[in-house]
Structures are given as C-alpha cells and as structure tokens.
Design an enzyme around this catalytic site. Structure first.
Site, PDB file in Angstrom:
ATOM      1  N   GLU A   1     -32.145 -36.974 -24.524  1.00 18.05           N
ATOM      2  CA  GLU A   1     -32.886 -37.384 -23.339  1.00 18.05           C
ATOM      3  C   GLU A   1     -33.229 -38.867 -23.411  1.00 18.05           C
ATOM      4  OE1 GLU A   1     -35.525 -34.496 -20.936  1.00 18.05           O
ATOM      5  OE2 GLU A   1     -36.952 -35.701 -22.083  1.00 18.05           O
TER       6      GLU A   1
ATOM      7  N   HIS B   1     -21.990 -20.114 -42.532  1.00 16.49           N
ATOM      8  CA  HIS B   1     -21.200 -18.944 -42.156  1.00 16.49           C
ATOM      9  C   HIS B   1     -20.897 -18.946 -40.657  1.00 16.49           C
ATOM     10  CE1 HIS B   1     -21.629 -17.006 -46.117  1.00 16.49           C
ATOM     11  NE2 HIS B   1     -22.783 -17.654 -46.136  1.00 16.49           N
TER      12      HIS B   1
ATOM     13  N   LYS C   1     -33.192 -31.091 -10.195  1.00 14.96           N
ATOM     14  CA  LYS C   1     -34.461 -30.585  -9.659  1.00 14.96           C
ATOM     15  C   LYS C   1     -34.529 -30.789  -8.150  1.00 14.96           C
ATOM     16  CE  LYS C   1     -38.106 -31.985 -11.947  1.00 14.96           C
ATOM     17  NZ  LYS C   1     -38.976 -32.845 -12.800  1.00 14.96           N
TER      18      LYS C   1
END
Length: 550
Positions: A357, A388, A516
């Site tokens: 960000e 793993h 948004k």
C-alpha cells in the site's frame, strides 16, 4: 521537504548498473570461499536483541558501498530529518507523517504547523491507560453488572491487520480473563461467526474508524449493535458495551457511544501505521497497557537507531538498499517474509499491506509515470509450514525470490526438542538456498546408496540445487513487546527508505479509492430485480447472473 530525484539518473545508479553487469556470474558460495569472515562484515546487531545477517546476499563490498551511495545521492538524510521533524512529506494529502511521534518515549517536542503534538499524544495514552485499568479491574461492567471478558475490534485495513497481528504475536502476554476477536470483512460470515463466540453481557466492542463512515466497519458495527440490542433491549446500554476509535464525535454519539469513550487520533497517522495510536487500544486491552508501552518503547529505540546511525550500520537502510538491488537490478518481483514463530503468523500479511500500500505506486514525486520498478509483491507464511508448500519454487523454480527469515532464539513454549528442530530448519534453509547441492554431491549420495550412475541418470538433474538464492536472517533473542516493536519499526523505516529512493509518495493510498467509488455506484443497482446494462458487458453479465441466482 523530500527532493524529487529520479534514481535512475543518479551517478550511483549508473555505477550499480555497471557493477551488476560485471558481476553477472557472482556466486554466494564464491563470496564465502573468498572471505571466511564474511558473516562478520555483513551482519549487524541491535542492542543485544536483534541480529541481522545479510551475508547470504549477492553483494560485494563494492556493491554495498554503491548502494549506500545511492541512498546518499537521493538525500535520504534530508528525508529522514523531514519525517521526524513533522514536515508534510505526504504531499498529495498535505499531511505530516508522524507515527514515530506516537511512540516518542523520550517525549521530545515534535511540531506540526507550529504546535507540539506530544501533549495530545500523551493525553490519549493516559486516557487509554485509564480505560484499560477500568476494564481489567472489573470496574467497567456490562449492562447486567458483569465484568468484560471479550473484546471485539471492528475495523479494516490498518485498523484490523495491525492489532490482530500484534495480539497474536504477543499472545504469551495476554491478560488473563480477556479474549480478543477481530472483525474486518463486510462478508456477513465474519461478524456472525464472531458473535457466536461471545456473550452480549460481557463483550466490549471497539469501533475503529477515523471518520466513523468506513463502509465495511460501520456495516459490521451496526450489525453488532443490532445483535446486542436483541438481548439488552435498551439503547442506553449501548454505551456500556461500545467504544470508538474515531474523530467524528457527532456520529459516535448518534451511534449511542459516550463521547468520553471516544479515543481520537490525527490525520498525520496513516492507517497502516496506526497501531501506535488509539487504534492500539485493542492491543493494550489484550496484553495490558504496561506491555503496550514497552511495545511503543521498542519501536522508539529502532526509530532512534534509524535517525542517528550512519548508513553503513543502519539496519533499516541496509535492508532497504538490498531490496532495491534485487528489485531494480536483478528484476526480482517479490520478497518473502518467513517467520519461524507460530505467534508471528500474521506478520507477513501485516507487511504485505504496509509495503504494497505504501510503495505500490507508478507515479513519482514530480507527478510523472515512472519507467522503473517500485514496490515488490510481499508474501509469506510461518516456517516450517511454508517448507511443505512453496519453498520448492524458491529452491528450484525459475524466479528469484529474496527472503527474510525471522526466528527467536528463545521460545515461549520450550516443549521437548520442538524449538531445536524448528531452528535447525531455520538455519538449514538459508544455507540450502545459498549454497545448493552440486551434481557431484548428488552422484556421490547415490553411489553411497549403492546406485549406479546409469540407474539414476534421469533423476540426477532433478536433485541438483543451483543455490545462489539470497536471504536475510533476522535472529531475535525472544519475541517480546520490546523486540516486536523494534521489528515493526525496522520494517516500517525500510519501506520509507525505499520510497525515498524510488522518488514516490509512500504515505497515500489512492489505489484504494476507485473500487470503493464504483462499489458505491453499483450497490443501488443490486437492490432492484431489473437487469443492468450500464457497465461493460462483463460486469453487466456478472451482475445479472447474480440477480438470477440469488
């Protein structure tokens, strides 16, 4: 103020490009063979708490010197001074950047627009301390007279990731009788599943939104309020079970929260740096205010190191320029953060936000598009789980992925030989990544197992490890509030340094806004049964398919 210097036009950048070309065949194994004392030259220790080993990197003394020269040439010293002195280096929002003031334990004056902010900072801290004392002592009671047992922090982004990460990392310091929960996603599942775990009579909700208008946070907050009132049946009881981390007193009061239980912070505190502000109240309630102060103190210690130490010994600067070396010269696109401590399982996600960000920008401080790489992709998981899962690609894939390995020397849970086994993997992985395994070694291992070269010829190439994969190893004496504060501030300032070098603004986040805005336009369209045709064919098709299925 920050200078606007294109890093690619500097003398140091040009020299680094020449060095990169000249060292195209550089091998970590050769660097160690040529200098048995390389660890001593390429490691730094901080206050007997942190040891940062950057010797397993593709850098020579000359490369390291030129990387530091790049930091000098873009006036990093001036940028550091500008940050700590309260200059408005967040130019696009006309704001200072002073999360460091929130943890300024020396209490030296810090000025914004001619006003010393420290009295206000200290006043909020005292208010947080008093609030914590009331909750922990049982003086603060719910609507039926019972003490608080559960804290539910409702926020998103920096108001959620940071507090959740810290309370998880410091779980061994948890106050007895207090459990913390975190709700962020506007997906109703998150709030519903959390509310199923708590008792309305003993739960305190913290609504973390500076403006008290954040869509996700306020949607969850109103759902929590409705759930609470289904039991309490009296709106005056809301004040006993909700507090606000906000600056919008009118909206807080309208919600039903007593403004005396509103904890403010300021526009010079970015969301992803807000754990040091009132947003940290959930942390203080969970681990105790005294431990929260120690967390602040650890971060302040790293700030002082960053502000006062020459670049050659400055840990955030060193980590930053090494990252620039891989990002801009080697073409690496990502960095992995790999904590070998289960309590630190959210640390990579926290700095995924903190880094991406901050430095995920394509426009420089002159307002022009950059023609060089800026922020990397940040990711990671705790060891040994990652071994793993994705380590295969780091070891034998085709991408260069610099890694930070983090581990505590001392475990909070010294069960049997668990920690020795964990640390054996921590040490082994960086060694394996750096030095690999040669074809000759593979052949010798097969021979020792009684296999002929002809029998295993098809297997040998797959068992060879080229090595030469760079890593930093960060050994912490123990994960405590102090050392966690130091680690967080170390990475924060690393991000700042890289933003200065890349000539970008690291403290805005305009990329969050467009989605948004469009969501706000789409939401009313989802309340009707009518097919939509106001978007591109893909978006129209998706919305109309949803309407048909819901």
């Amino acid at each position: 103020m920050l200078k606007n210097i294109n890093p690619t036009k500097t003398v140091a950048w040009s020299e680094l490009k020449t060095l990169f070309d000249a060292n195209a065949d550089l091998k970590i194994s050769t660097l160690f063979a040529n200098d048995p004392q390389r660890f001593k030259a390429f490691s730094r220790q901080f206050d007997d708490h942190l040891l940062v080993d950057f010797s397993k990197n593709l850098i020579t003394e000359e490369i390291f010197t030129k990387l530091l020269a790049l930091a000098e040439e873009v006036d990093l010293k001036g940028a550091i001074k500008a940050q700590f002195s309260g200059e408005k280096i967040n130019v696009t929002e006309n704001r200072a950047v002073l999360h460091s003031a929130l943890r300024n334990r020396s209490n030296t004056p810090v000025f914004v627009d001619g006003e010393n902010v420290m009295p206000k900072v200290n006043a909020v801290l005292e208010k947080m301390k008093a609030f914590c004392t009331k909750v922990h002592s049982g003086e603060w009671k719910g609507y039926t007279g019972k003490a608080i047992t559960d804290i539910v922090n409702i926020g998103i982004g920096g108001s959620d990731l940071g507090p959740f990460m810290v309370t998880e990392a410091l779980r061994p310091y948890k106050v007895e009788g207090i459990d913390a929960h975190f709700v962020s996603n506007v997906d109703g599942t998150h709030i519903v599943e959390t509310l199923a775990k708590v008792d309305p009579e003993t739960t305190l909700f913290l609504v973390a939104s500076k403006t008290f208008t954040t869509q996700e946070t306020m949607t969850n907050a109103h759902s929590a309020r409705e759930w609470f009132l289904n039991f309490a049946e009296d709106e005056t009881f809301v004040a006993k079970h909700f507090a606000a981390l906000s600056t919008n007193a009118d909206a807080v009061a309208e919600f039903g929260i007593d403004v005396d239980n509103m904890f403010e912070f300021w526009d010079w505190v970015g969301g992803r740096y807000s754990i040091w502000s009132a947003i940290g109240l959930s942390i203080a309630l969970t681990i105790g205010f005294d431990n929260y102060e120690v967390l602040l103190g650890g971060a302040h210690e790293m700030d002082k190191h960053f502000e006062e130490t020459d670049f050659e010994n400055n840990i955030p600067v060193i980590l930053a320029v090494i990252g620039v070396w891989y990002n801009n010269f080697h073409g690496a696109e990502s960095e992995a953060i790999l904590p070998y401590d289960q309590y630190m399982h959210r640390f990579p996600a926290y700095f995924q936000q903190g880094n991406m960000e901050s430095n995920g920008k394509c426009v420089d401080r002159n307002g022009e598009s950059v023609d060089y790489q800026t922020g990397p992709i940040i990711w990671g998981e705790p060891g040994t789980n990652g071994q793993h899962a994705f380590y295969q690609l780091i070891h034998q894939g085709t991408k260069l992925i610099p890694c930070d390995f983090i581990a505590p020397a001392v475990s909070h849970n010294p069960v049997g030989d668990h920690h020795a086994k964990l640390l054996s993997n921590f040490f082994a992985q960086t060694e394996a990544l750096a030095f690999g395994k040669s074809k000759e070694t593979v052949e010798a291992e097969f021979a020792a197992a009684g296999k002929t070269t002809e029998e295993v010829a098809h297997l040998i190439p797959s068992k060879v490890f080229a090595g030469n994969n760079p890593t930093n190893s960060i050994l912490v004496n123990k994960i405590t509030p102090q050392t966690l504060g130091q680690l967080i501030a170390m990475y924060e300032q690393k991000i700042f340094v890289q933003g200065v070098i890349w000539n970008i603004f690291s403290f805005d986040q305009w990329g969050v806004e467009l989605g948004k805005q469009l969501a706000g336009q789409i939401l009313p369209e989802l309340t009707t049964v009518n097919a939509v045709d106001s978007h591109d064919s893909s978006t129209n098709g998706l919305i109309n398919a949803w309407k048909a299925w819901k």
